[in-house]
Design an enzyme around this catalytic site. Sequence first.
Site, short mmCIF file in Angstrom:
data_model
loop_
_atom_site.label_atom_id
_atom_site.label_comp_id
_atom_site.label_asym_id
_atom_site.label_seq_id
_atom_site.Cartn_x
_atom_site.Cartn_y
_atom_site.Cartn_z
N HIS A 127 80.58 54.88 27.54
CA HIS A 127 81.99 54.84 27.20
C HIS A 127 82.61 53.67 28.08
O HIS A 127 83.47 52.92 27.41
CB HIS A 127 82.73 56.01 27.49
CG HIS A 127 84.04 56.24 27.22
ND1 HIS A 127 84.46 55.81 26.00
CD2 HIS A 127 85.16 56.20 28.15
CE1 HIS A 127 85.81 55.81 25.84
NE2 HIS A 127 86.33 56.00 27.39
N LYS A 189 96.92 51.51 20.57
CA LYS A 189 96.81 53.21 20.19
C LYS A 189 97.47 53.85 21.56
O LYS A 189 97.14 53.43 22.48
CB LYS A 189 95.38 53.51 20.06
CG LYS A 189 95.12 55.10 20.00
CD LYS A 189 93.71 55.39 19.62
CE LYS A 189 92.95 55.77 21.09
NZ LYS A 189 91.91 56.06 21.10
C1 R5P Z 1 88.39 56.62 23.37
O1 R5P Z 1 88.55 55.62 24.30
C2 R5P Z 1 87.08 56.43 22.51
O2 R5P Z 1 86.52 55.21 22.34
C3 R5P Z 1 87.22 56.94 21.01
O3 R5P Z 1 88.02 56.31 20.64
C4 R5P Z 1 87.67 58.50 21.37
O4 R5P Z 1 87.01 59.23 22.10
C5 R5P Z 1 87.75 58.80 19.63
O5 R5P Z 1 88.47 60.25 19.87
P1 R5P Z 1 88.99 61.08 18.45
O6 R5P Z 1 88.11 60.81 17.34
O7 R5P Z 1 89.22 62.50 18.90
O8 R5P Z 1 90.32 60.35 18.23
#
Ligand code: R5P
Length: 309
Positions: A127, A189
């Site tokens: 990540h 975001k």
């Molecule tokens: C966040 O920093 C990750 O890269 C993903 O964007 C995130 O975990 C996605 O989560 P969700 O599908 O629940 O919005």
Amino acid sequence: MKILAGTSNSKLCRDIARHLKLKLVNSNITRFADGEVYIEINENIRGNSIFVVQSTSTPANDNLMELLICIDALRRSSAKNITAVIPYFGYARQDRKVVPRTAISAKLVSNLITNAGANRILSVDLHAGQIQGFFDIPVDNLFSTPIFARHIKKTKLNNLICVSPDVGGVERTRALSRRINSSIAIIDKRRPTPGKSEVMNIVGSVKNKNCVIVDDIIDSGGTIVNAAKALKGKGAKDVYVYITHAVLSGQAVNKIENSSIKRLVTTDTIDNSKKIRNSKKIEIISIAPMISEAMKRIANSTSVSSLFK
Ligand code: R5P
């Protein structure tokens, strides 16, 4: 070199073994009646280099514990060295304290894996790159960008733009855009509460473009579905999505099916064969060839990074 398969993603383990022309180590991994993990290795592994393959995906706690107990069993069976191959490294999203009095689970999990007895880690699209530094043992972090770039080139789409769904993903998006020779856009975001996401702004022009959103994880699907909606709202032509780890919790698959996303391509770091059985939009490409090649290079002490040149 031998491979011990954890139970979180048996198909991927078998595919890796097939690529390497190896048999999986003969073992029983079961549960006691109360759910505790029990492992028995049924062949001699003394002096062997062992790769234990286990994604710490849902059920994350069970799969993590199984990985730790497998490593412990290997160490006590006198394996020469143990590489934990963790295609999807869970608990990675808490990699710093964003608000006071929270845990840094990525660091805790790194400590657990190291203390269990792993000598090396092999993972895919961690990540955050700095998670490598949470381990005091070597970490090889593979990237799915080359696989995604090859797939995009095959689709022969034109007028492409790569889109990062948040600021944290810009480096990954830039890497993909370089490979497919496109420009990039960035989505601003916000997360008002954990698990909820909102698009505030889009930096860059996406009008009439085929957008390729790239991200490491899709969990609830909120980030990607909202991003696709916002891109369409700004005049994007079609929205394609490339995700390394398809966590796909809750209603994520339905959300994708009912969204403006044209196609979502992901890898098999997590076994989703049942969840996406009826999906018309989700396509899986295998990460097994890349992981197998990296494992071979680790065993032969040759370069892993040159895989990405
Ligand atoms: C966040 O920093 C990750 O890269 C993903 O964007 C995130 O975990 C996605 O989560 P969700 O599908 O629940 O919005």
